[in-house]
Motif scaffolding. Structure first.
Motif, short mmCIF file in Angstrom:
data_model
loop_
_atom_site.label_atom_id
_atom_site.label_comp_id
_atom_site.label_asym_id
_atom_site.label_seq_id
_atom_site.Cartn_x
_atom_site.Cartn_y
_atom_site.Cartn_z
N MET A 113 -2.21 -6.41 -35.51
CA MET A 113 -1.89 -5.57 -34.37
C MET A 113 -2.18 -6.36 -33.10
O MET A 113 -2.93 -7.34 -33.13
CB MET A 113 -2.72 -4.29 -34.38
N GLN A 144 -2.81 -2.10 -29.21
CA GLN A 144 -2.89 -1.22 -30.38
C GLN A 144 -4.33 -1.07 -30.85
O GLN A 144 -4.76 0.01 -31.26
CB GLN A 144 -2.02 -1.77 -31.50
N GLU A 202 -6.15 1.27 -28.52
CA GLU A 202 -5.73 2.64 -28.80
C GLU A 202 -6.52 3.20 -29.98
O GLU A 202 -6.95 4.37 -29.95
CB GLU A 202 -4.24 2.68 -29.10
N LYS A 203 -6.76 2.39 -30.99
CA LYS A 203 -7.57 2.82 -32.13
C LYS A 203 -9.03 3.05 -31.70
O LYS A 203 -9.70 3.95 -32.20
CB LYS A 203 -7.49 1.80 -33.26
N GLU A 244 -2.88 9.15 -26.22
CA GLU A 244 -1.49 8.75 -25.96
C GLU A 244 -1.20 8.75 -24.46
O GLU A 244 -0.51 7.86 -23.95
CB GLU A 244 -0.53 9.70 -26.68
N GLN A 262 -1.52 -7.13 -24.21
CA GLN A 262 -0.22 -7.04 -24.88
C GLN A 262 0.08 -8.24 -25.76
O GLN A 262 1.07 -8.23 -26.50
CB GLN A 262 0.89 -6.94 -23.82
#
Length: 346
Positions: free
Chosen positions: A52, A56, A59-60, A167, A306
């Motif tokens: 990932m 990502q 986000e986790k 989100e 990113q």
């Protein structure tokens, strides 16, 4: 011209580092305590277990925080759970969430407390303790500062708020970086052999003015060093020792490259930098508009989250590289920022 304005980027550290520069402004009563002893076993999932990018992963982390708000959480423990060094994790988290992990946890817990005031029959004291506050006074103060009214007022009026989902936070980050595309920079990658730096090393825990002092000392004593290249200088940010994210503290070294066997003049410091892979970003401009600080901000807040690269924890540092292209009197000046990295799957 190399020394001209090299230290002019000092103020930029306050811009590109998301951590607090000043001392900790939280009272002991506002410190988060262990909310549940014998807390649930943490489901450790490191970045090595699935491929990932950094965004990502964060986000986790945000999802993990929401699921474990009633446990003792610090950015150090989160970094350990998700397989990052503390300084790397702090930068990534702050860039995405828009605040430090300490502030995020506090706000998230206060938001949960707000919901409980509206939906549960728990007393305000019970909610305060479950939110990590050791006293009702500090809870009331922080709650009012955050929401504009005391807990008792929220309970009486049942005034609900919109809860920011994970989100929503990630979408907000993507929107922010979309607006910054005009400053997009693409690095080139280079494997640099081990090298030796000699100069003056100072700890920013004593105040960020020490960076300028280090450059002044180097300027005064340059002729005492047996330099490998007379046209280059380094601003070396070292996070491997006594690093603190909140408030921000690290070692900074104003230095030049020296031969391996060079004699170190009295009063100076030496740093042996190991071989590493670097993402190198070229900064255009003489820093009149804060280009260096903007570049650092872009690297750690836009490019890194990113990318499929992570910081190389074997070298917890980065550095500014100045050569004959640098001239603070010229708008066409250039310098480079070296960030030690490796592919995330490695």
């Amino acid at each position: 011209m190399l020394f001209c304005c090299v230290s002019a980027c000092l103020a930029d550290y306050r811009r590109f580092f998301p951590g607090k520069i000043a001392g900790n402004d939280k009272t002991p009563e506002e410190s988060v305590c262990i909310l549940e002893t014998g807390a649930k076993e943490r489901p450790v999932r490191t970045r090595k277990e699935e491929k990932m990018d950094n965004l990502q992963l964060i986000e986790k982390v945000l999802q993990y925080v929401d699921e474990h708000l009633n446990e003792a959480i610090t950015f150090e423990t989160l970094a350990e759970v998700f397989g990052y060094s503390a300084y790397h994790f702090h930068r990534l988290f702050s860039s995405v969430a828009g605040q430090t992990i300490t502030d995020y946890l506090k706000k998230r817990r206060l938001t949960l407390a707000h919901q409980q005031l509206c939906e549960s029959k728990k007393t305000i004291t019970e909610i305060a303790l479950c939110s990590g506050f050791n006293s009702i006074q500090s809870f009331n103060r922080s709650f009012k500062e955050t929401f504009g009214m005391p807990p008792s007022g929220v309970r009486k009026e049942k005034r609900r708020i919109t809860y920011r989902s994970v989100e929503t936070i990630v979408r907000g980050y993507r929107k922010r970086i979309h607006l910054k595309e005009e400053f997009a920079m693409e690095p080139y990658f280079v494997e640099k052999d081990a090298f030796v730096l000699v100069g003056y090393r100072r700890y920013t825990g004593d105040g960020f003015q020490v960076i300028g002092e280090a450059w002044e000392k180097l300027k005064e004593n340059m002729n005492r060093i047996k330099r490998k290249n007379p046209n280059t200088m380094y601003g070396f940010e070292d996070y491997s020792e006594d690093y603190s994210a909140e408030p921000l503290k690290f070692y900074y070294m104003a230095a030049v490259e020296a031969e391996e066997d060079a004699e170190i003049p009295e009063g100076m410091d030496i740093k042996r930098v190991p071989k590493a892979l670097y993402a190198v970003f070229t900064v255009n401009g003489n820093n009149a508009d804060g280009e260096i600080g903007k570049a650092f901000h872009y690297i750690y807040n836009v490019w890194l989250p990113q990318s499929e690269y992570c910081l190389d924890e074997k070298l917890s540092a980065d550095f500014e590289y100045y050569d004959e292209r640098w001239d603070c009197q010229s708008a066409s000046a250039q310098m480079e920022l070296y960030i030690p990295v490796r592919k995330m799957e490695e």
